[in-house]
Design a protein around this motif. Structure first.
Motif, PDB file in Angstrom:
ATOM      1  N   TYR A 102      23.211  32.682  33.656  1.00 50.56           N
ATOM      2  CA  TYR A 102      22.630  33.327  34.426  1.00 50.56           C
ATOM      3  C   TYR A 102      22.092  33.381  35.118  1.00 50.56           C
ATOM      4  O   TYR A 102      21.743  34.240  36.162  1.00 50.56           O
ATOM      5  CB  TYR A 102      23.255  34.803  33.377  1.00 50.56           C
ATOM      6  CG  TYR A 102      24.207  34.097  32.802  1.00 50.56           C
ATOM      7  CD1 TYR A 102      25.621  35.283  33.496  1.00 50.56           C
ATOM      8  CD2 TYR A 102      24.795  34.677  31.663  1.00 50.56           C
ATOM      9  CE1 TYR A 102      26.915  35.128  33.367  1.00 50.56           C
ATOM     10  CE2 TYR A 102      26.120  34.254  31.184  1.00 50.56           C
ATOM     11  CZ  TYR A 102      27.160  34.637  32.576  1.00 50.56           C
ATOM     12  OH  TYR A 102      28.454  34.967  31.765  1.00 50.56           O
ATOM     13  N   GLY A 103      20.103  33.764  34.809  1.00 44.32           N
ATOM     14  CA  GLY A 103      19.382  33.829  36.018  1.00 44.32           C
ATOM     15  C   GLY A 103      19.944  32.324  36.909  1.00 44.32           C
ATOM     16  O   GLY A 103      19.661  33.167  38.574  1.00 44.32           O
ATOM     17  N   GLU A 115      10.112  34.710  34.758  1.00 43.41           N
ATOM     18  CA  GLU A 115       9.930  35.845  34.112  1.00 43.41           C
ATOM     19  C   GLU A 115      10.559  36.729  33.569  1.00 43.41           C
ATOM     20  O   GLU A 115      10.380  37.726  32.617  1.00 43.41           O
ATOM     21  CB  GLU A 115       9.367  36.320  35.807  1.00 43.41           C
ATOM     22  CG  GLU A 115       7.246  37.755  35.353  1.00 43.41           C
ATOM     23  CD  GLU A 115       7.259  38.027  37.071  1.00 43.41           C
ATOM     24  OE1 GLU A 115       6.726  36.566  37.703  1.00 43.41           O
ATOM     25  OE2 GLU A 115       7.538  38.570  37.674  1.00 43.41           O
ATOM     26  N   ARG A 116      11.898  36.861  33.984  1.00 45.34           N
ATOM     27  CA  ARG A 116      12.515  37.933  34.062  1.00 45.34           C
ATOM     28  C   ARG A 116      13.058  37.127  32.812  1.00 45.34           C
ATOM     29  O   ARG A 116      13.711  38.203  31.704  1.00 45.34           O
ATOM     30  CB  ARG A 116      13.597  37.529  34.706  1.00 45.34           C
ATOM     31  CG  ARG A 116      13.342  38.694  36.390  1.00 45.34           C
ATOM     32  CD  ARG A 116      13.026  40.087  36.243  1.00 45.34           C
ATOM     33  NE  ARG A 116      14.856  40.865  35.211  1.00 45.34           N
ATOM     34  CZ  ARG A 116      14.673  41.726  34.470  1.00 45.34           C
ATOM     35  NH1 ARG A 116      13.172  42.981  33.809  1.00 45.34           N
ATOM     36  NH2 ARG A 116      15.817  42.339  33.908  1.00 45.34           N
ATOM     37  N   LYS A 117      13.816  35.999  32.139  1.00 46.13           N
ATOM     38  CA  LYS A 117      13.608  35.892  30.881  1.00 46.13           C
ATOM     39  C   LYS A 117      13.176  36.222  29.841  1.00 46.13           C
ATOM     40  O   LYS A 117      13.351  37.282  29.240  1.00 46.13           O
ATOM     41  CB  LYS A 117      13.940  34.733  30.730  1.00 46.13           C
ATOM     42  CG  LYS A 117      15.089  34.194  31.701  1.00 46.13           C
ATOM     43  CD  LYS A 117      15.478  32.342  30.823  1.00 46.13           C
ATOM     44  CE  LYS A 117      14.797  31.913  30.893  1.00 46.13           C
ATOM     45  NZ  LYS A 117      14.507  29.928  30.859  1.00 46.13           N
ATOM     46  N   LEU A 147      24.057  42.100  26.978  1.00 42.83           N
ATOM     47  CA  LEU A 147      23.202  43.170  27.498  1.00 42.83           C
ATOM     48  C   LEU A 147      21.832  42.727  28.092  1.00 42.83           C
ATOM     49  O   LEU A 147      21.820  42.867  29.710  1.00 42.83           O
ATOM     50  CB  LEU A 147      22.556  44.129  27.164  1.00 42.83           C
ATOM     51  CG  LEU A 147      22.675  45.150  27.347  1.00 42.83           C
ATOM     52  CD1 LEU A 147      23.004  46.108  28.291  1.00 42.83           C
ATOM     53  CD2 LEU A 147      21.075  46.387  27.063  1.00 42.83           C
ATOM     54  N   ALA A 148      20.600  41.885  27.161  1.00 44.94           N
ATOM     55  CA  ALA A 148      19.785  40.884  28.778  1.00 44.94           C
ATOM     56  C   ALA A 148      20.780  39.758  29.554  1.00 44.94           C
ATOM     57  O   ALA A 148      20.468  40.011  30.752  1.00 44.94           O
ATOM     58  CB  ALA A 148      19.082  40.123  26.970  1.00 44.94           C
ATOM     59  N   CYS A 149      21.340  39.487  29.549  1.00 41.59           N
ATOM     60  CA  CYS A 149      22.285  38.448  30.467  1.00 41.59           C
ATOM     61  C   CYS A 149      22.809  39.855  31.685  1.00 41.59           C
ATOM     62  O   CYS A 149      22.055  39.090  32.978  1.00 41.59           O
ATOM     63  CB  CYS A 149      23.457  37.275  30.181  1.00 41.59           C
ATOM     64  SG  CYS A 149      23.156  36.336  29.008  1.00 41.59           S
TER      65      CYS A 149
END
Lengths: 313, 372
Positions: A102-103, A115-117, A147-149
């Motif tokens: 997804y990133g 960083e976002r992961k 939700l994280a994704c």
């Protein structure tokens, strides 16, 4: 007054002869947790899919953060997150790999992606499971991963379609704590649910029935809607031993307008001026009656009234 | 809409598809092994039938040349001379009844005619209803005829012995063994359509497709990212069945191998286009499977794999042009059997690539429309 996050004007969706969503008008402000309620098949998911650009509206307009969902789908997608009804990540990929996918899907540069992961993993607390295949996670952890994704690209508006369906109460509470944390950061949340306790946590609510938005507002505003809490009537909660017997008896009483079963209690709407003692005296012959208290309408009462009002038409 | 063909997100899709493939080794092994296994099963089924063709003969000569000719047919190992007929009518009855696939008619006074310097015509009747057997019989009879003609020439200019094969029931058969190369196309089509259709429809069924479609990934990126791994798997399959064709069935590639591989790659893309098209219609994997059968079964017939397209009604021939396999069979047979090059194959190449492009663009548009 903050700028609108979601603006919906006359939004409609028809599949052939069948109208699924009918001329919907709605405003959702930034930073709100908007609860979108309604029975199954009332058009909740279709509305969310139109707002996410997955389904093209037949009529009307909707915009998210000022971007038209039909004409600027591209830009809408960059600012929204979407978490669908059922688990919709790749079960054969690990937690880490789903996040990586997804990133990349959102076009985050490698550095930013890393960083976002890390940030979303910390946020939802899924660190211990990052190397697990997501199919092996429990329902609650799957939803946290979803939700994280959905949050990787820092969306300003997140759509959650029954995010807590089928997960245990503890996981449900944890997920809601996450949603509150997000709302505090200014993220707008558009949530559908069937759980009344979840609806109570929303800052505003909308109720859709058979494709039509019946009412929208805060809980207080909904309570003041005509018919919900009529001045010439009173609402009592009645505890009863044999709930079905009490229900049948109460329905036959001439001064009772409406009866609903709530677990071990009846919610009885009577004409004003009927004393609780009279209710007790009339029901006592069929079963043992416990406490009778005057109550304000709960959210469920409100929605039942709204639904019946529609059905009656 | 701006981004229908945008390949945005291609890398992301490719990344996850590679993981899917690596996590499911059984499917990968099946995808690679099945074509070869099918090739062997089909190929051997065909191969065992073309040896020892049941045959009859009518010897009205009863002289030296008749003995020599019948020995030559026997020695070819292709014909099993089971019946000695007493009349031309009996010979034909044997064929109509299906007792024999081929029949040799040696005319009266053949030995005497040959001695007198006259040309002797030996007619070979072939049952054309089973094209594979018929081709084999045709080729074998022609070869024996050439051998007899060489022996009998004795310096004179026109050949004195002439073997004339005649097809019964199915007169326009072509030469050479066209089933094995055709088999490659049929098997490649099946495997690529299946893999592609099931991959996308599986995502729709699990609900992961919507989740992908709300990201900025373009329809083009999604489709390209899906196609590349399957083209790679399909290409390995192609190499494996070509090897099986060469080393198990002894069919060599007469033409340019590089051209064959390149066009095989093109066919894979076209077949995946069909898979894509199916996946844009089917909502469940079961539907996708049924649709794949619905498409591949008639395509085996209409493409000319079993039966000559020229013998079909014109409408059916036109329907065949909507199937990439039709063009690919022409290419396969052209390159493998006839050693043809682009100079003669270009119409088929253009047809196949054009059709593939149309299928992929149409399917992409369907996805783009659905998703925005």
């Amino acid at each position: 007054m903050s700028a609108g996050a979601i603006t919906i004007d006359g939004l409609s969706k028809r599949y052939g002869e069948k109208t699924v969503v009918r001329a919907l008008d709605l405003r959702v402000a930034r930073g709100e947790i908007f609860g979108f309620l309604g029975p199954n098949g009332s058009g909740k998911s279709t509305t969310i899919k139109m707002l996410c650009g997955l389904v093209r509206p037949t009529d009307g307009h909707a915009s998210v953060l000022g971007f038209d969902v039909a004409r600027e789908t591209e830009r809408v997608r960059r600012v929204i997150g979407y978490m669908s009804q059922s688990f919709s990540l790749y079960g054969d990929l690990t937690v880490e790999e789903n996040l990586e996918f997804y990133g990349r899907a959102y076009g985050l540069a490698p550095e930013r992606r890393r960083e976002r992961k890390r940030e979303v993993v910390d946020l939802v607390g899924i660190e211990p499971f990052v190397r697990f295949r997501s199919a092996t996670l429990s329902g609650g952890w799957k939803q946290r991963l979803a939700l994280a994704c959905a949050l990787l690209h820092e969306p300003a508006v997140v759509f959650l379609d029954e995010p807590t369906a089928g997960i245990d109460p503890v996981a449900r509470r944890d997920l809601w704590n996450l949603l509150f944390a997000l709302a505090e950061r200014g993220v707008t949340l558009f949530v559908t649910t069937h759980y009344m306790d979840e609806a109570e946590r929303c800052s505003r609510l909308g109720y859709i029935y058979d494709g039509e938005l019946v009412a929208a507002g805060t809980e207080e505003e909904l309570r003041r809607l005509p018919g919900v809490d009529p001045p010439d009537a009173a609402r009592y909660s009645v505890a009863a031993e044999e709930i079905m017997l009490a229900y049948a008896a109460a329905r036959r009483l001439p001064y009772v307008r409406d009866v609903t079963i709530f677990g071990r209690q009846l919610h009885v709407l009577t004409e004003a001026g009927v004393a609780p003692e009279r209710l007790r005296a009339d029901l006592a012959p069929v079963t043992e009656i416990g406490e009778i208290v005057r109550i304000a309408p709960s959210l469920e009462d409100i929605f039942l009234v709204l639904t019946r009002g529609r059905e009656a038409r | 809409m701006s981004g229908a063909f945008a390949v945005r997100g291609f890398g992301a899709i490719l990344y996850k598809e590679m993981i899917h493939v690596s996590r499911d080794p059984i499917t990968l092994i099946l995808a690679l092994a099945l074509p070869v296994v099918q090739m062997l099963i089909f190929g051997y089924a065909i191969n065992t039938r073309v040896q020892h063709i049941s045959s009859a003969y009518l010897d009205e000569d009863r002289g030296a040349i008749a003995v020599r000719a019948l020995d030559a047919f026997r020695a070819s190992q292709q014909f099993d001379l089971r019946y000695a007929a007493r009349s031309r009518a009996e010979l034909e009855r044997l064929i109509v009844a299906g007792r024999v696939r081929a029949a040799f008619d040696i005319p009266p006074n053949a030995t005497a005619d040959l001695r007198a310097g006259k040309t002797v015509r030996i007619q070979v009747l072939i049952d054309g209803s089973d094209s594979t057997v018929a081709q084999q019989a045709y080729a074998a009879a022609t070869a024996v005829g050439a051998q007899l003609a060489r022996e009998a020439r004795g310096g004179s200019a026109p050949p004195l012995v002439e073997v004339r094969p005649r097809m019964l029931f199915n007169p326009s058969l072509r030469s050479a063994n066209f089933l094995v190369p055709g088999l490659i196309g049929v098997i490649m089509q099946l495997i690529t359509i299946f893999l592609m259709a099931l991959s996308i429809v599986g995502e729709r069924e699990r609900g992961t497709l919507d989740q992908v479609l709300v990201t900025p990934i373009g329809a083009g990126g999604l489709i390209l990212g899906k196609i590349v791994p399957y083209v790679a798997i399909g290409f390995v399959d192609f190499l494996l069945v070509l090897l099986a064709m060469r080393w198990v069935f002894g069919v060599t590639v007469a033409g340019n191998l590089g051209l064959l591989l390149l066009l095989g790659l093109g066919f894979m893309v076209a077949a995946l286009g069909m898979g894509l098209w199916i996946s844009s219609i089917a909502q469940t994997q079961v539907q996708a499977m049924l649709l794949t059968f619905a498409v591949t079964m008639p395509s085996i017939l209409l493409s000319g794999f079993f039966f000559e397209r020229e013998l079909m009604p014109l409408v059916m021939q036109w329907v065949g042009y909507a199937i990439p396999l039709t063009f690919f069979l022409e290419i396969l047979r052209g390159i493998i059997l006839r050693g043809a090059g682009l100079d003669v194959l270009w119409p088929s190449v253009a047809g196949m690539l054009g059709l593939g492009a149309v299928l992929i663009v149409a399917a992409t548009l369907r996805f783009a429309r659905r998703s925005s």
